[in-house]
Structures are given as structure tokens and as C-alpha cells.
Design an enzyme around this catalytic site. Structure first.
Site, PDB file in Angstrom:
ATOM      1  N   CYS A  95       0.816  -1.222   0.000  1.00  0.00           N
ATOM      2  CA  CYS A  95       0.000   0.000   0.000  1.00  0.00           C
ATOM      3  C   CYS A  95       0.846   1.267   0.000  1.00  0.00           C
ATOM      4  CB  CYS A  95      -0.974  -0.004   1.176  1.00  0.00           C
ATOM      5  SG  CYS A  95      -0.216   0.078   2.820  1.00  0.00           S
TER       6      CYS A  95
ATOM      7  N   HIS B  65      -2.285   1.296   6.867  1.00  0.00           N
ATOM      8  CA  HIS B  65      -2.727   1.267   5.475  1.00  0.00           C
ATOM      9  C   HIS B  65      -2.873   2.693   4.959  1.00  0.00           C
ATOM     10  CE1 HIS B  65      -4.332  -0.779   1.974  1.00  0.00           C
ATOM     11  NE2 HIS B  65      -5.364   0.043   1.938  1.00  0.00           N
TER      12      HIS B  65
ATOM     13  N   HIS C  53      -6.168   1.907  -3.943  1.00  0.00           N
ATOM     14  CA  HIS C  53      -5.216   1.447  -2.923  1.00  0.00           C
ATOM     15  C   HIS C  53      -4.811   0.014  -3.224  1.00  0.00           C
ATOM     16  CE1 HIS C  53      -8.245  -0.916  -0.336  1.00  0.00           C
ATOM     17  NE2 HIS C  53      -8.918  -0.500  -1.397  1.00  0.00           N
TER      18      HIS C  53
END
Length: 260
Positions: A162, A214, A226
Site C-alpha cells: 500500500c 494502510h 489502494h
């Protein structure tokens, strides 16, 4: 002049390990053209610190090339030129030395379609940039990674995590940001509401312990792009990321940041 030993990546993507072992966790990958200081040497491994973001890890001694201070100074004096092709050939006069490089790689001393390491030249005929400084360009770059598989420590279209995704998208936009989500979250201006976000802003998400784990890039129409399983587009609301395929929220929103 520094007394540090210096290195540069000559492979497409070399794993950086948490400890000096082939079995150790891969914490990052070193991309072609990235330079680093060598902090410690062992017979098979070197402990390195990357120049562009200060990230550290262990690298196999066979997976880099030593460079002189003079050559490093030449690279440092040049504006970064970055490969924008998903994957592109660097063609050497000796075909055995030709290599494929991934999107986001640096092109050292790029001039007239030529890339130069200290003692070797390559022909590069692909798309390249020194930065595409519009928000729409940033979003276009992000979508060029769509469906790239998730890979812990990865930073290429063949495997990316990510924060590697956000770092590489921002690199091609023309902005250098840290490697990890928790580090990226400390940068920029905090936004109070989703309604304040513009495409290209970053959204960060935490776990049950409150640690940021994240990150993704906000796009239009209440969505986010993402890396989760793959680089994908999902819904984004005040609670977090909503995965319509699963019918539930998968990540809890912590903070919104503007870095550009």
C-alpha cells in the site's frame, strides 16, 4: 567528501531483507538506479540505507554495484529522471548486460535516450518523466498500477504494497515521500473532512491498536485507489474503505492528509 561506501542498483528489483538471510522478511525492494550508503558489510550481505528516503535493510552483495563519490555527485547534481513504462528494456551494447526495469525506476545521467551507470551505458527508448505536476496526472499514474498484485515490501507493477504504491505514484508525480504508511502520515496538512479532499490526497487507516497500517489515494466520487490484495478501487466514507464485493468495511479511517 564523504568516506561512506556507496552503491547503486543495477537490477530491476532486488529484495531488501529485515535481517541478513534469504529467509528473512522482505521489507522493501531496491529499484534500478536507486543509490545508497553501505552501513555494514558481511561476507554475503550488506546493510544499506537508501538515499531517497532513508530506508534501511539488508541486501545480497551480488545485487548491487559499487560507485565512486564522484559518480554519485554527478547523479545528485542531475534532476531525477524516472521510467514511466510498466516495464521497459535497457539495451546494452553487450546483449548479455541488457536488463528490464520497472515503472518508477531512476534513469541515472539520462541524456539523448542514454542511461549511464559508472562504467556502462544503456539505451532507453521508453516514456520517462521528471515529474507530472497536476492532480489529474497523479491519478492517471495511480491507475496505471491498477490490478497490480499486492506484495509486502513491493514497489513495482509486478508486486506492490500500500505505501509502496503511494510512494511510487508520488515519485512519478514529482514528489518524494517516505516509504511506510506511518511515516507518510506524519507529512503534509491534515484535513478534517472527506469533503475537503481533492483527488490525489492521501487517506490513512489504523488497526485495533491505533497504529497506522494502510494508506490509499483519494479519487473522485467517494472512492479510493489502494493496494489491498491488488491495486483496486473501493468506496470511501467517514468510517473507512467499503469493499462492495465483500459487503463490508475493510479498513478504518484514521486521518486525511494533503501532501501536494
Amino acid at each position: 567528501m564523504s568516506d561512506s561506501k556507496l552503491g547503486i542498483a543495477f537490477l530491476a528489483s532486488a529484495p531488501m531483507r529485515l535481517t541478513p538471510s534469504d529467509r528473512a522478511e522482505m521489507v522493501n525492494v531496491l529499484l534500478f538506479g536507486e543509490t545508497f550508503d553501505i552501513l555494514e558489510e558481511q561476507p554475503k550481505w550488506v546493510h544499506i540505507k537508501l538515499h531517497h528516503d532513508g530506508y534501511e535493510g539488508w541486501l545480497d552483495r551480488l545485487q548491487y554495484q559499487s560507485i565512486s563519490q564522484a559518480f554519485f555527485d554527478q547523479i545528485s547534481a542531475q534532476e531525477n529522471v524516472i521510467c514511466c513504462e510498466t516495464i521497459q528494456l535497457l539495451k546494452a551494447a553487450d546483449a548479455a548486460q541488457s536488463t528490464l526495469i520497472p515503472q518508477g525506476s531512476y534513469l541515472p545521467l539520462f541524456s539523448n535516450n542514454t542511461v549511464r551507470l559508472e562504467h556502462q551505458e544503456f539505451e532507453f527508448a521508453g516514456d520517462h518523466t521528471t515529474g507530472k505536476n497536476t492532480r489529474q496526472a497523479l491519478i492517471d499514474i495511480a491507475f496505471s498500477y491498477l490490478n497490480s498484485p499486492y506484495l509486502w515490501g513491493g514497489r513495482t507493477p509486478m508486486g506492490i504494497d500500500c505505501s509502496g504504491f503511494t510512494q511510487m505514484v508520488y515519485r512519478q508525480y514529482g514528489k518524494n515521500i517516505p516509504r511506510d504508511a506511518s511515516q507518510q502520515a506524519k507529512k503534509g496538512m491534515t484535513l478534517s473532512f472527506l469533503e475537503e479532499c481533492e483527488p490525489g490526497d492521501l487517506a490513512f487507516f489504523d488497526n485495533a491498536e491505533g497504529n497506522i497500517v494502510h494508506v490509499g489515494i483519494v479519487i473522485e466520487d467517494g472512492k479510493i485507489i489502494h493496494a489491498s490484495g491488488k491495486v483496486r478501487v473501493d468506496g470511501l466514507d467517514h468510517s473507512g474503505i467499503y469493499n462492495a464485493e465483500l459487503g463490508r468495511h475493510t479498513h478504518k479511517l484514521r486521518v486525511l492528509k494533503r501532501l501536494i
